[in-house]
Design a protein around this motif. Structure first.
Motif, PDB file in Angstrom:
ATOM      1  N   ARG A 121       0.822  -1.223   0.000  1.00  0.00           N
ATOM      2  CA  ARG A 121       0.000   0.000   0.000  1.00  0.00           C
ATOM      3  C   ARG A 121       0.854   1.269   0.000  1.00  0.00           C
ATOM      4  N   ARG A 122       2.141   1.146  -0.250  1.00  0.00           N
ATOM      5  CA  ARG A 122       3.037   2.284  -0.121  1.00  0.00           C
ATOM      6  C   ARG A 122       2.793   3.309  -1.230  1.00  0.00           C
ATOM      7  N   LYS A 123       3.385   4.465  -1.045  1.00  0.00           N
ATOM      8  CA  LYS A 123       3.331   5.516  -2.056  1.00  0.00           C
ATOM      9  C   LYS A 123       4.578   5.414  -2.929  1.00  0.00           C
ATOM     10  N   VAL A 124       4.388   5.394  -4.250  1.00  0.00           N
ATOM     11  CA  VAL A 124       5.483   5.299  -5.213  1.00  0.00           C
ATOM     12  C   VAL A 124       5.349   6.457  -6.188  1.00  0.00           C
ATOM     13  N   ALA A 125       6.364   7.315  -6.222  1.00  0.00           N
ATOM     14  CA  ALA A 125       6.357   8.475  -7.125  1.00  0.00           C
ATOM     15  C   ALA A 125       5.051   9.258  -7.010  1.00  0.00           C
ATOM     16  N   GLY A 126       4.597   9.432  -5.774  1.00  0.00           N
ATOM     17  CA  GLY A 126       3.382  10.189  -5.528  1.00  0.00           C
ATOM     18  C   GLY A 126       2.093   9.424  -5.702  1.00  0.00           C
ATOM     19  N   ARG A 127       2.194   8.147  -6.065  1.00  0.00           N
ATOM     20  CA  ARG A 127       1.000   7.307  -6.274  1.00  0.00           C
ATOM     21  C   ARG A 127       0.837   6.350  -5.097  1.00  0.00           C
ATOM     22  N   ARG A 128      -0.311   6.357  -4.448  1.00  0.00           N
ATOM     23  CA  ARG A 128      -0.595   5.437  -3.352  1.00  0.00           C
ATOM     24  C   ARG A 128      -1.204   4.160  -3.927  1.00  0.00           C
ATOM     25  N   LEU A 129      -0.443   3.078  -3.874  1.00  0.00           N
ATOM     26  CA  LEU A 129      -0.905   1.818  -4.455  1.00  0.00           C
ATOM     27  C   LEU A 129      -2.001   1.205  -3.591  1.00  0.00           C
ATOM     28  N   LEU A 130      -2.918   0.502  -4.241  1.00  0.00           N
ATOM     29  CA  LEU A 130      -4.031  -0.113  -3.523  1.00  0.00           C
ATOM     30  C   LEU A 130      -3.638  -1.410  -2.823  1.00  0.00           C
ATOM     31  N   GLY A 131      -2.692  -2.146  -3.393  1.00  0.00           N
ATOM     32  CA  GLY A 131      -2.296  -3.404  -2.772  1.00  0.00           C
ATOM     33  C   GLY A 131      -3.495  -4.294  -2.500  1.00  0.00           C
ATOM     34  N   PRO A 132      -3.595  -4.845  -1.290  1.00  0.00           N
ATOM     35  CA  PRO A 132      -4.678  -5.797  -1.000  1.00  0.00           C
ATOM     36  C   PRO A 132      -6.082  -5.203  -0.957  1.00  0.00           C
ATOM     37  N   ASP A 133      -6.202  -3.891  -1.097  1.00  0.00           N
ATOM     38  CA  ASP A 133      -7.531  -3.261  -1.136  1.00  0.00           C
ATOM     39  C   ASP A 133      -8.094  -3.182  -2.555  1.00  0.00           C
ATOM     40  N   ALA A 134      -7.305  -3.589  -3.545  1.00  0.00           N
ATOM     41  CA  ALA A 134      -7.680  -3.340  -4.937  1.00  0.00           C
ATOM     42  C   ALA A 134      -8.975  -4.025  -5.342  1.00  0.00           C
ATOM     43  N   GLY A 135      -9.141  -5.274  -4.964  1.00  0.00           N
ATOM     44  CA  GLY A 135     -10.335  -6.003  -5.377  1.00  0.00           C
ATOM     45  C   GLY A 135     -11.607  -5.340  -4.878  1.00  0.00           C
ATOM     46  N   ALA A 136     -11.617  -4.946  -3.607  1.00  0.00           N
ATOM     47  CA  ALA A 136     -12.808  -4.309  -3.032  1.00  0.00           C
ATOM     48  C   ALA A 136     -13.062  -2.949  -3.668  1.00  0.00           C
ATOM     49  N   VAL A 137     -11.998  -2.194  -3.922  1.00  0.00           N
ATOM     50  CA  VAL A 137     -12.163  -0.875  -4.543  1.00  0.00           C
ATOM     51  C   VAL A 137     -12.715  -1.017  -5.962  1.00  0.00           C
ATOM     52  N   ALA A 138     -12.198  -1.986  -6.712  1.00  0.00           N
ATOM     53  CA  ALA A 138     -12.682  -2.189  -8.079  1.00  0.00           C
ATOM     54  C   ALA A 138     -14.146  -2.609  -8.089  1.00  0.00           C
ATOM     55  N   ALA A 139     -14.512  -3.530  -7.209  1.00  0.00           N
ATOM     56  CA  ALA A 139     -15.902  -3.984  -7.156  1.00  0.00           C
ATOM     57  C   ALA A 139     -16.840  -2.823  -6.837  1.00  0.00           C
ATOM     58  N   GLU A 140     -16.447  -1.991  -5.880  1.00  0.00           N
ATOM     59  CA  GLU A 140     -17.275  -0.841  -5.509  1.00  0.00           C
ATOM     60  C   GLU A 140     -17.387   0.147  -6.660  1.00  0.00           C
ATOM     61  N   ALA A 141     -16.278   0.374  -7.376  1.00  0.00           N
ATOM     62  CA  ALA A 141     -16.286   1.330  -8.473  1.00  0.00           C
ATOM     63  C   ALA A 141     -17.234   0.887  -9.581  1.00  0.00           C
ATOM     64  N   PHE A 142     -17.189  -0.373  -9.938  1.00  0.00           N
ATOM     65  CA  PHE A 142     -18.060  -0.868 -11.005  1.00  0.00           C
ATOM     66  C   PHE A 142     -19.523  -0.884 -10.560  1.00  0.00           C
ATOM     67  N   ARG A 143     -19.784  -1.282  -9.338  1.00  0.00           N
ATOM     68  CA  ARG A 143     -21.172  -1.318  -8.870  1.00  0.00           C
ATOM     69  C   ARG A 143     -21.764   0.080  -8.826  1.00  0.00           C
ATOM     70  N   ALA A 144     -20.955   1.076  -8.466  1.00  0.00           N
ATOM     71  CA  ALA A 144     -21.439   2.455  -8.429  1.00  0.00           C
ATOM     72  C   ALA A 144     -21.833   2.955  -9.812  1.00  0.00           C
ATOM     73  N   LEU A 145     -21.281   2.321 -10.856  1.00  0.00           N
ATOM     74  CA  LEU A 145     -21.599   2.684 -12.235  1.00  0.00           C
ATOM     75  C   LEU A 145     -22.699   1.802 -12.827  1.00  0.00           C
ATOM     76  N   GLY A 146     -23.300   0.980 -11.993  1.00  0.00           N
ATOM     77  CA  GLY A 146     -24.439   0.185 -12.431  1.00  0.00           C
ATOM     78  C   GLY A 146     -24.112  -1.193 -12.962  1.00  0.00           C
TER      79      GLY A 146
END
Length: 277
Positions: free
Chosen positions: A169-194
Motif C-alpha cells: 500500500r506504499r506511495k510510489v512516485a506520488g502514487r498510493r498503491l491499492l495493494g490488497p484493497d484493490a479487489g474491493a475498490v474495483a468492485a465498488e467502483a463498477f457497482r457504483a456505475l451500475g
C-alpha cells in the motif's frame, strides 16, 4: 543467507520474463474458471483488451475458453514482454502506459491479471469508467487480498504479513498503491456505475508442487517486508532458512489470497460508445 528476491520485486510494475514464466502454472490453477462461463455469450468476433498483459499468460489461459473468432489487443509498457505475448496470443501488441489509455470503445471484454493491486484508487475508478462507457464486460484476475496462511505457522509470520501489506500500500512516485484493497475498490467502483460484479477467491496454493515459485515468493515477501520495516532484517535470514528447510522436506504449505472479479455491463447503464479499436 540473503533473503533477496531473485526474479521479482513485489509491488513493482516491472516484471521479468523468468518471473512471469515461473508463476504462470500457479496462476492458471488459481483463476476462478467458473467466471468465464457468462463470457461465452459475448458477441463475435470477440474483441478483447488485455491490460498489462505481460508475457501473455492471461491470453493463453483465457482465449481457448472463449468463443471464436477473437481479436486481442495486448497492452503493456515493456516491448520485450509484448513480443513474447504476441507469439502465442491472437492479438496486436500495443505498447504504452495504462495511464495513456483514453478509450476502450469497440471492446467486448477487458481483462487483466495481477494488475489492480499495482494501481491507485483513481486509476481503478478511471478503468471502471472507461469499461462501462464502452459497454464492455471485464474479467480481472489474481488481485492480492493480503490473506496468507503458512503451514507450519511461526511467530514471525504476523509481523512479516503486516509489513508486507503496508509495503503493497506504499506511495510510489506520488502514487498510493491499492495493494490488497484493490479487489474491493474495483468492485465498488463498477457497482457504483451500475455494473453487475461477481467475485471469487483465487488463491495460490504453494509448496512441494511449486518449489521454485514458493522459494521466490518467500524471498520477495521477506525483501518487501524488510524494506518496509528494517528491524525485521535481524531475523530474516534464519526465518527464511527454516522456511526453505521445511519446503525441501515437503512440509511447507502456503495459501496466498487473491480475488477474481467478473463485471457484466448493465443494460440500463451509460450509453454505449462505439468505434474502432
Amino acid at each position: 543467507m540473503s533473503w533477496e528476491a531473485r526474479l521479482s520485486t513485489p509491488g513493482s510494475p516491472v516484471c521479468t520474463p523468468d518471473w512471469l514464466a515461473l508463476r504462470e502454472p500457479a496462476d492458471a490453477e488459481a483463476r476462478a474458471s467458473d467466471l468465464v462461463e457468462p463470457l461465452r455469450a459475448l458477441r463475435t468476433p470477440l474483441v478483447v483488451r488485455d491490460l498489462g498483459c505481460g508475457s501473455g499468460s492471461m491470453g493463453r489461459w483465457l482465449a481457448p475458453r472463449l468463443p471464436r473468432p477473437q481479436r486481442w489487443y495486448l497492452h503493456d509498457r515493456d516491448p520485450r514482454l509484448l513480443a513474447i505475448a504476441a507469439g502465442s496470443v491472437p492479438g496486436e501488441p500495443v505498447e504504452g502506459e495504462l495511464a495513456d489509455l483514453t478509450d476502450l470503445a469497440g471492446a467486448a471484454l477487458v481483462t487483466c491479471s495481477a494488475l489492480l493491486d499495482l494501481l491507485t484508487a483513481d486509476e481503478v475508478h478511471r478503468l471502471a469508467r472507461l469499461s462501462v462507457e464502452a459497454g464492455a464486460a471485464a474479467l480481472f484476475t489474481l488481485s492480492v487480498t493480503g490473506g496468507v496462511r503458512l503451514t507450519p505457522a511461526e511467530p514471525l509470520d504476523a509481523e512479516v504479513a503486516a509489513a508486507f501489506d503496508a509495503h503493497q500500500r506504499r506511495k510510489v512516485a506520488g502514487r498510493r498503491l491499492l495493494g490488497p484493497d484493490a479487489g474491493a475498490v474495483a468492485a465498488e467502483a463498477f457497482r457504483a456505475l451500475g455494473a453487475t460484479v461477481t467475485t471469487r477467491p483465487s488463491p495460490w496454493r504453494l509448496g512441494a508442487a511449486h518449489p521454485e515459485l514458493t522459494e521466490e515468493w518467500l524471498r520477495g515477501r521477506l525483501a518487501a517486508a524488510c524494506e518496509q520495516e528494517p528491524a525485521l532484517a535481524r531475523e530474516a535470514s534464519p526465518y527464511l532458512r527454516r522456511r526453505l528447510d521445511a519446503l525441501a522436506a515437503g512440509e511447507l504449505r502456503a495459501e496466498v489470497g487473491h480475488v477474481d472479479l467478473l463485471v457484466l455491463p448493465s443494460r440500463t447503464g451509460p450509453a454505449r460508445r462505439t468505434g474502432p479499436c
